[in-house]
Enzyme design. Structure first.
Site, PDB file in Angstrom:
ATOM      1  CG  ASN A   1       4.698  -7.424 -63.408  1.00 19.46           C
ATOM      2  OD1 ASN A   1       5.738  -7.201 -62.784  1.00 19.46           O
ATOM      3  ND2 ASN A   1       4.041  -8.559 -63.303  1.00 19.46           N
TER       4      ASN A   1
ATOM      5  CG  HIS B   1       7.892  -8.579 -60.399  1.00 21.56           C
ATOM      6  ND1 HIS B   1       7.665  -9.072 -61.666  1.00 21.56           N
ATOM      7  CD2 HIS B   1       9.194  -8.844 -60.138  1.00 21.56           C
ATOM      8  CE1 HIS B   1       8.783  -9.589 -62.134  1.00 21.56           C
ATOM      9  NE2 HIS B   1       9.729  -9.468 -61.235  1.00 21.56           N
TER      10      HIS B   1
ATOM     11  CG  ASP C   1      13.397 -13.239 -55.912  1.00 23.21           C
ATOM     12  OD1 ASP C   1      14.598 -13.424 -56.170  1.00 23.21           O
ATOM     13  OD2 ASP C   1      12.720 -12.365 -56.459  1.00 23.21           O
TER      14      ASP C   1
ATOM     15  CD  GLU D   1       4.693 -11.416 -60.509  1.00 19.65           C
ATOM     16  OE1 GLU D   1       4.706 -10.239 -60.949  1.00 19.65           O
ATOM     17  OE2 GLU D   1       5.288 -12.351 -61.058  1.00 19.65           O
TER      18      GLU D   1
HETATM   19  C1  GLP Z   1      12.948 -11.068 -61.542  1.00 20.64           C
HETATM   20  C2  GLP Z   1      13.361 -11.067 -60.055  1.00 20.64           C
HETATM   21  C3  GLP Z   1      13.359  -9.668 -59.512  1.00 20.64           C
HETATM   22  C4  GLP Z   1      14.059  -8.791 -60.520  1.00 20.64           C
HETATM   23  C5  GLP Z   1      13.180  -8.607 -61.716  1.00 20.64           C
HETATM   24  C6  GLP Z   1      13.817  -7.833 -62.839  1.00 20.64           C
HETATM   25  O1  GLP Z   1      11.770 -11.743 -61.752  1.00 20.64           O
HETATM   26  N1  GLP Z   1      12.553 -11.872 -59.220  1.00 20.64           N
HETATM   27  O2  GLP Z   1      13.981  -9.649 -58.249  1.00 20.64           O
HETATM   28  O3  GLP Z   1      14.319  -7.534 -59.960  1.00 20.64           O
HETATM   29  O4  GLP Z   1      12.685  -9.833 -62.157  1.00 20.64           O
HETATM   30  O5  GLP Z   1      14.627  -8.636 -63.621  1.00 20.64           O
HETATM   31  P1  GLP Z   1      15.629  -8.067 -64.686  1.00 20.64           P
HETATM   32  O6  GLP Z   1      16.655  -7.337 -63.927  1.00 20.64           O
HETATM   33  O7  GLP Z   1      16.171  -9.275 -65.386  1.00 20.64           O
HETATM   34  O8  GLP Z   1      14.857  -7.191 -65.583  1.00 20.64           O
END
Ligand code: GLP
Length: 236
Positions: free
Chosen positions: A132, A134, A67, A139
């Site tokens: 959450n 995702h 993403d 989402e």
């Molecule tokens: C972000 C990314 C995801 C990631 C997730 C967890 O929003 N778009 O690909 O896996 O959130 O993030 P973190 O590893 O900082 O907890």
């Protein structure tokens, strides 16, 4: 689904790195799906170490990122994150990197990336998970898009990711791989880091049901998923 509890994030990063390095050894032209956020940072550090120590060669590998924010500043982009934390420290050819362009017209980027996934199959997809549930920026919702699309970010995600933005202003939209794109990867490695993921992880491990209210549960539909977490959610 194979689930491994490691006891510590350092061990989780180590196990994840071993899986990636072994896949790369078997298939030097591996197409690796990559994630951003805090979770994979330890893995990227270990991949850099492996490259510096001559244990990994990325010269034939290719990557695609899950993403990217739409219309963010360059310094806040996932592209910059990937260069700072991995790409600039290993020998991956720049032309072998695919990531949405934050500044290009989003619809054109969606079309370009949809073509990419029609023509290419990810060999190993590294995933994190949002608090959450995702994955990518898919989402929780009534329905979830299967292909690359522009996703409005949930308030919970904007709050969770504000720490990455100097002014706290998180873009409201992102381009993300869809759940179908993720599930078409040949194998998937989900790395779960930290307390904030407890509910999402419990939802995944306590049942084999799939629900759009916890997108990570869609991994139950895939035949080759490894989940690496520090502790079982009940112990967190
Ligand atoms: C972000 C990314 C995801 C990631 C997730 C967890 O929003 N778009 O690909 O896996 O959130 O993030 P973190 O590893 O900082 O907890």
């Amino acid at each position: 689904m194979k689930v491994i509890f490691t006891g510590s994030y350092a061990e989780s990063a180590q196990r994840s790195t071993e899986i990636i390095l072994s896949a790369l050894k078997k298939k030097p032209d591996l197409l690796l799906g990559l994630a951003t956020g805090e979770t994979p940072l330890g893995v990227y550090r270990l991949l850099i170490d492996a490259y510096r120590e001559g244990r990994a060669d990325f010269s034939c590998a290719r990557t695609v990122n899950l993403d990217e924010y739409v219309n963010c500043r360059e310094e806040d982009s996932y592209r910059k994150y990937m260069h700072d934390n991995l790409f600039d420290h290993i020998n991956i050819p720049r032309e072998s990197i695919t990531i949405a362009d934050r500044a290009a017209p989003p619809e054109e980027e969606v079309a370009r990336l949809r073509r990419f996934f029609e023509e290419n199959t990810v060999d190993l997809q590294l995933l994190g998970v949002g608090p959450n549930g995702h994955i990518g920026f898919n989402e929780p919702d009534e329905a979830i898009e299967s292909l690359v699309h522009i996703a409005p970010l949930a308030k919970a995600t904007i709050d969770a990711n504000a720490r990455w933005f100097a002014d706290g202003a998180v873009p409201e939209k992102a381009i993300t791989m869809g759940l179908g794109d993720i599930l078409r990867a040949k194998s998937i490695l989900l790395l779960v880091k930290g307390e904030s993921k407890r509910d999402a992880l419990r939802g995944l491990l306590d049942s084999t049901a799939v629900t759009t209210r916890n997108p990570v549960t869609f991994l139950h539909l895939h035949p080759d998923v490894t989940v690496i977490a520090e502790t079982p959610p009940a112990n967190q």
